[in-house]
Design a protein around this motif. Sequence first.
Motif, short mmCIF file in Angstrom:
data_model
loop_
_atom_site.label_atom_id
_atom_site.label_comp_id
_atom_site.label_asym_id
_atom_site.label_seq_id
_atom_site.Cartn_x
_atom_site.Cartn_y
_atom_site.Cartn_z
N ASN A 229 0.80 -1.23 0.00
CA ASN A 229 0.00 0.00 0.00
C ASN A 229 0.83 1.27 0.00
OD1 ASN A 229 -2.42 -1.41 -0.01
ND2 ASN A 229 -2.48 -1.55 2.23
N GLN A 230 2.01 1.21 0.60
CA GLN A 230 2.88 2.39 0.67
C GLN A 230 4.33 1.93 0.62
OE1 GLN A 230 2.15 5.00 3.98
NE2 GLN A 230 3.94 6.27 3.57
N GLU B 217 3.35 -3.74 6.12
CA GLU B 217 2.16 -4.09 6.89
C GLU B 217 1.97 -5.61 6.86
OE1 GLU B 217 -1.07 -0.77 6.19
OE2 GLU B 217 -0.13 -1.28 4.28
N SER C 115 -2.60 -5.60 10.31
CA SER C 115 -1.79 -4.88 11.29
C SER C 115 -2.40 -3.54 11.68
CB SER C 115 -0.37 -4.67 10.75
OG SER C 115 -0.38 -4.20 9.41
N GLY C 116 -3.53 -3.17 11.09
CA GLY C 116 -4.21 -1.95 11.48
C GLY C 116 -3.50 -0.69 11.03
N ALA C 117 -4.03 0.44 11.50
CA ALA C 117 -3.44 1.74 11.15
C ALA C 117 -2.05 1.88 11.77
CB ALA C 117 -4.34 2.86 11.64
N GLN C 118 -1.13 2.46 11.01
CA GLN C 118 0.23 2.63 11.49
C GLN C 118 0.67 4.08 11.29
OE1 GLN C 118 2.06 -1.79 10.43
NE2 GLN C 118 2.68 -0.06 9.19
N VAL C 119 1.56 4.53 12.17
CA VAL C 119 2.16 5.85 11.99
C VAL C 119 3.17 5.77 10.85
CG1 VAL C 119 1.88 6.46 14.42
CG2 VAL C 119 4.02 5.39 13.65
N ARG D 178 3.81 0.26 15.21
CA ARG D 178 2.65 0.90 14.59
C ARG D 178 2.22 2.18 15.30
NH1 ARG D 178 -2.44 -0.84 16.89
NH2 ARG D 178 -3.45 -0.41 14.90
N ARG D 179 2.54 2.30 16.59
CA ARG D 179 2.17 3.53 17.32
C ARG D 179 3.26 4.57 17.32
NH1 ARG D 179 0.11 3.18 23.01
NH2 ARG D 179 1.96 1.88 23.38
N THR E 139 -11.88 -7.13 10.19
CA THR E 139 -11.53 -5.76 9.80
C THR E 139 -11.18 -4.87 10.97
OG1 THR E 139 -13.89 -5.15 9.87
CG2 THR E 139 -12.99 -5.85 7.73
N ASP F 126 -9.08 -3.35 14.15
CA ASP F 126 -7.67 -3.16 14.46
C ASP F 126 -7.24 -4.06 15.61
OD1 ASP F 126 -7.26 -1.33 12.51
OD2 ASP F 126 -6.78 0.35 13.83
#
Length: 211
Positions: free
Chosen positions: A143-144, A149, A165-169, A192-193, A208, A210
Amino acid sequence: GTLQKLSGTMAGTGVVLGSKWSPDGERVAYVADAATSGLFEVFVSTRTSPSPVKLSGTTVSGGSAALPGANGSLADLAWSPDGEHLAWLGDGRIDGTVELLVAPTDGSTAPVAPAGTAQTGADVATFAWAPDGQSLAWAGDRNQDGVYELFVGAADGTGQPVVRSGAQVANADVLRFSWSPDGSRLAFVSARRSPTLLEVYVADAIGTTDP
């Protein structure tokens, strides 16, 4: 006992980097540049009838169907739990883009990519079979670019992979992961934080929410 060569004919300066037994102990998978020097491909031989079958399909110019690891490590070549499929990492389809590829061990069909259509430069770093052999988990920057991820996708390449792996910084990566024995969850180490804070998380393999 009698020595038995399973690697077939090797052209020129071809070498076998290493091998891995199938779960039933009847076959051996190996990575070799058997046909063209420097072009590493995936093969399987049966112990009782050594006639190598190439699994890695057609390879693009400049690519390798399988990528040898440090010191010839085959950490990135893995049998499915039932021994019916092999998974490996290589840039055989898109030179310079490392994909996760899966093929049946009889060579009956071409490899598929559980991660879906690869973006140029989007790589898979590591992977692991689910205990039931129906899916795989992998760390990739699909994705990036440069942000790894945790994904789960079907071993047969159908459907779309799901980020677990959910949202990541920014600049946070998934570094290591493992399946639970029943295949329902994944544990992973991630920043990830915060890019400087490595923590362990658990996420459902399917879902879906986190971690």
